[in-house]
Motif scaffolding. Structure first.
Motif, short mmCIF file in Angstrom:
data_model
loop_
_atom_site.label_atom_id
_atom_site.label_comp_id
_atom_site.label_asym_id
_atom_site.label_seq_id
_atom_site.Cartn_x
_atom_site.Cartn_y
_atom_site.Cartn_z
N VAL A 34 1.03 -1.16 0.12
CA VAL A 34 0.02 -0.04 0.09
C VAL A 34 1.05 0.99 0.18
O VAL A 34 1.40 1.72 0.91
CB VAL A 34 -1.01 0.11 1.15
CG1 VAL A 34 -1.63 1.24 1.29
CG2 VAL A 34 -1.97 -1.26 0.99
N LYS A 36 0.11 4.67 -0.84
CA LYS A 36 -0.54 5.87 -0.61
C LYS A 36 0.50 6.68 0.19
O LYS A 36 0.89 6.41 1.12
CB LYS A 36 -2.03 5.79 -0.11
CG LYS A 36 -1.79 5.10 1.38
CD LYS A 36 -3.31 5.17 1.91
CE LYS A 36 -3.18 4.56 3.26
NZ LYS A 36 -4.18 3.90 3.85
N SER A 57 -4.92 4.73 -2.35
CA SER A 57 -6.26 5.02 -1.89
C SER A 57 -6.91 6.45 -2.41
O SER A 57 -7.97 6.74 -2.16
CB SER A 57 -6.31 5.48 -0.46
OG SER A 57 -5.93 4.14 0.27
N ILE A 79 -8.00 0.87 -3.37
CA ILE A 79 -8.30 0.56 -1.94
C ILE A 79 -9.12 1.63 -1.09
O ILE A 79 -9.42 1.39 0.00
CB ILE A 79 -7.44 -0.17 -1.17
CG1 ILE A 79 -6.07 0.99 -0.79
CG2 ILE A 79 -6.55 -1.26 -1.94
CD1 ILE A 79 -5.13 0.44 0.30
N MET A 161 -13.59 -7.94 1.60
CA MET A 161 -12.43 -7.00 2.16
C MET A 161 -13.20 -6.48 3.32
O MET A 161 -14.24 -6.06 3.64
CB MET A 161 -11.99 -5.98 1.02
CG MET A 161 -11.21 -4.85 1.71
SD MET A 161 -11.76 -3.46 2.26
CE MET A 161 -10.51 -2.23 2.13
N ILE A 163 -11.76 -3.44 7.02
CA ILE A 163 -10.83 -2.78 7.56
C ILE A 163 -11.67 -2.85 8.96
O ILE A 163 -12.41 -1.81 9.45
CB ILE A 163 -10.87 -1.31 7.09
CG1 ILE A 163 -10.49 -1.15 5.56
CG2 ILE A 163 -9.98 -0.57 7.77
CD1 ILE A 163 -10.50 0.30 4.97
N MET A 201 -3.43 -5.55 7.97
CA MET A 201 -2.67 -4.60 7.57
C MET A 201 -1.34 -4.66 8.56
O MET A 201 -1.12 -5.86 9.10
CB MET A 201 -3.26 -3.20 7.90
CG MET A 201 -4.63 -3.18 7.33
SD MET A 201 -5.62 -1.62 7.13
CE MET A 201 -5.88 -1.13 8.61
N ARG A 217 -2.99 -6.22 2.97
CA ARG A 217 -2.53 -4.64 2.44
C ARG A 217 -1.85 -4.09 3.53
O ARG A 217 -2.08 -3.72 4.44
CB ARG A 217 -3.97 -4.00 2.34
CG ARG A 217 -5.11 -4.90 1.55
CD ARG A 217 -6.31 -4.11 1.42
NE ARG A 217 -6.84 -3.44 2.74
CZ ARG A 217 -7.53 -4.11 3.63
NH1 ARG A 217 -8.14 -5.48 3.34
NH2 ARG A 217 -7.99 -3.70 4.97
N ILE A 218 -0.39 -4.04 3.11
CA ILE A 218 0.55 -3.43 3.69
C ILE A 218 1.12 -2.10 3.57
O ILE A 218 1.82 -2.06 2.42
CB ILE A 218 1.82 -4.63 4.12
CG1 ILE A 218 1.34 -5.76 4.33
CG2 ILE A 218 2.63 -4.08 5.14
CD1 ILE A 218 0.36 -6.11 5.75
N GLY A 219 1.10 -1.15 4.51
CA GLY A 219 1.52 0.01 4.25
C GLY A 219 2.80 0.43 4.79
O GLY A 219 3.86 0.24 4.56
N THR A 220 2.49 0.96 6.15
CA THR A 220 3.49 1.61 6.96
C THR A 220 4.60 0.61 7.20
O THR A 220 5.67 1.05 7.28
CB THR A 220 2.94 1.69 8.45
OG1 THR A 220 1.63 2.56 8.15
CG2 THR A 220 3.83 2.47 9.37
N ARG A 226 3.29 7.45 7.16
CA ARG A 226 2.82 8.65 6.05
C ARG A 226 2.74 9.61 6.74
O ARG A 226 2.59 10.04 7.73
CB ARG A 226 1.37 7.98 5.74
CG ARG A 226 1.32 6.69 4.85
CD ARG A 226 -0.17 6.30 4.35
NE ARG A 226 -0.88 6.03 5.64
CZ ARG A 226 -1.04 4.69 6.09
NH1 ARG A 226 -0.16 3.68 5.37
NH2 ARG A 226 -1.62 4.37 7.11
C1 LIG Z 1 -3.72 2.82 4.21
C2 LIG Z 1 -4.44 1.35 4.07
C3 LIG Z 1 -3.80 0.10 4.44
C4 LIG Z 1 -2.35 0.20 4.95
O1 LIG Z 1 -2.34 0.18 6.35
P1 LIG Z 1 -0.96 0.09 7.23
O2 LIG Z 1 -1.58 0.11 8.75
O3 LIG Z 1 -0.22 1.40 6.75
O4 LIG Z 1 -0.21 -1.21 6.85
C5 LIG Z 1 -4.55 -1.20 4.06
N1 LIG Z 1 -5.91 -0.83 3.64
C6 LIG Z 1 -6.32 0.04 3.31
C7 LIG Z 1 -7.66 0.16 2.88
C8 LIG Z 1 -5.59 1.39 3.63
O5 LIG Z 1 -6.48 2.61 3.43
#
Ligand SMILES: *Cc1c(COP(=O)(O)O)cnc(C)c1O
Length: 227
Positions: A34, A36, A57, A79, A161, A163, A201, A217-220, A226
């Motif tokens: 992820v 964004k 996103s 996403i 999906m 969250i 996540m 779904r991995i961002g951080t 961010r």
């Molecule tokens: C930002 C986001 C993520 C990633 O989240 P992290 O906690 O940074 O891994 C995953 N899914 C969705 C829908 C997001 O908006």
């Protein structure tokens, strides 16, 4: 400072460990990076390490990066929340959309998917945490929406999906993921051909994989905090 290579190794190991712990085969969970709020240069770096699927996103930010990265064979996932007036661009510029929670949006995506592209892959977003989150269809309405979305010609419904509301206790983290898995199993029993549980996540990927996630779904954990 942790380098991107170190982060990629770390996240890949977390995935493998969680798969092993859940007695699931190695590589059965796909990593969606992820990106964004992180620059195209970081995406390019992960692509060079073999990562192909990236999630964004914010539409305009995503379109800008896609232009920068035109030379790469990236699989793009949208996403973020979907506004009706943005469906045309989303339908034209992404391979997957994870946040579908209303039939109207699905109908627009189907109608606007360009004819020369394959059907758009869809995950229905389910609100597994009740009052605390506004996005997502209610679990009780999931089946009706899934059947309707599955019948749209230019979409391919792949799964569900979620969250969940933030939760630090590892056992409690599993509850919404279990609910999502049970909803998917019900849909499959009813005859829909689904293969995707998009859940987990940076802070709860182990719990999600224990409950059957097929895509996290991995961002951080990959890109750092961010802005
Ligand atoms: C930002 C986001 C993520 C990633 O989240 P992290 O906690 O940074 O891994 C995953 N899914 C969705 C829908 C997001 O908006």
């Amino acid at each position: 400072m942790t380098t991107l290579t170190e982060r990629y190794t770390e996240v890949s190991e977390r995935l493998r460990d969680a798969e092993r712990l859940a007695a699931r085969s190695a590589g059965s969970v796909r990593l969606l990076a992820v990106s964004k709020r992180h620059p195209a240069t970081a995406i390019r770096a992960y692509y060079a390490m073999g990562q192909r699927e990236f999630g964004e996103s914010y539409l305009q930010e995503a379109l800008d990066k896609q232009q920068d990265l035109e030379d790469l064979a990236i699989v793009w996932h949208f996403i973020g929340p979907i506004q009706s007036n943005k469906t045309r661009d989303i339908a034209a510029h992404f391979d997957w959309v994870h946040g579908v929670d209303r039939l109207k949006v699905a109908e627009r995506l189907s109608a606007q998917r360009p004819a020369e592209l394959p059907p758009l892959n869809i995950c229905i977003q389910v609100n597994t945490s009740g009052e605390t989150s506004k996005a997502g269809v209610a679990p009780t309405e999931c089946a009706a929406l899934a059947v309707a979305v599955a019948s749209l010609p230019r979409l391919r419904l792949r799964g569900l999906m979620t969250i969940p509301a933030p939760e630090t206790d590892p056992q409690r983290q599993r509850l919404p993921f279990r609910l999502l898995r049970e909803l998917l199993e019900e849909l499959v029993r009813d005859g829909l051909e689904l293969d995707t549980l998009s859940m987990g996540m940076s802070d709860d990927l182990e719990a999600a994989i224990a409950e059957g996630a097929t895509l996290v779904r991995i961002g951080t954990a990959l890109f750092g905090q961010r802005e």
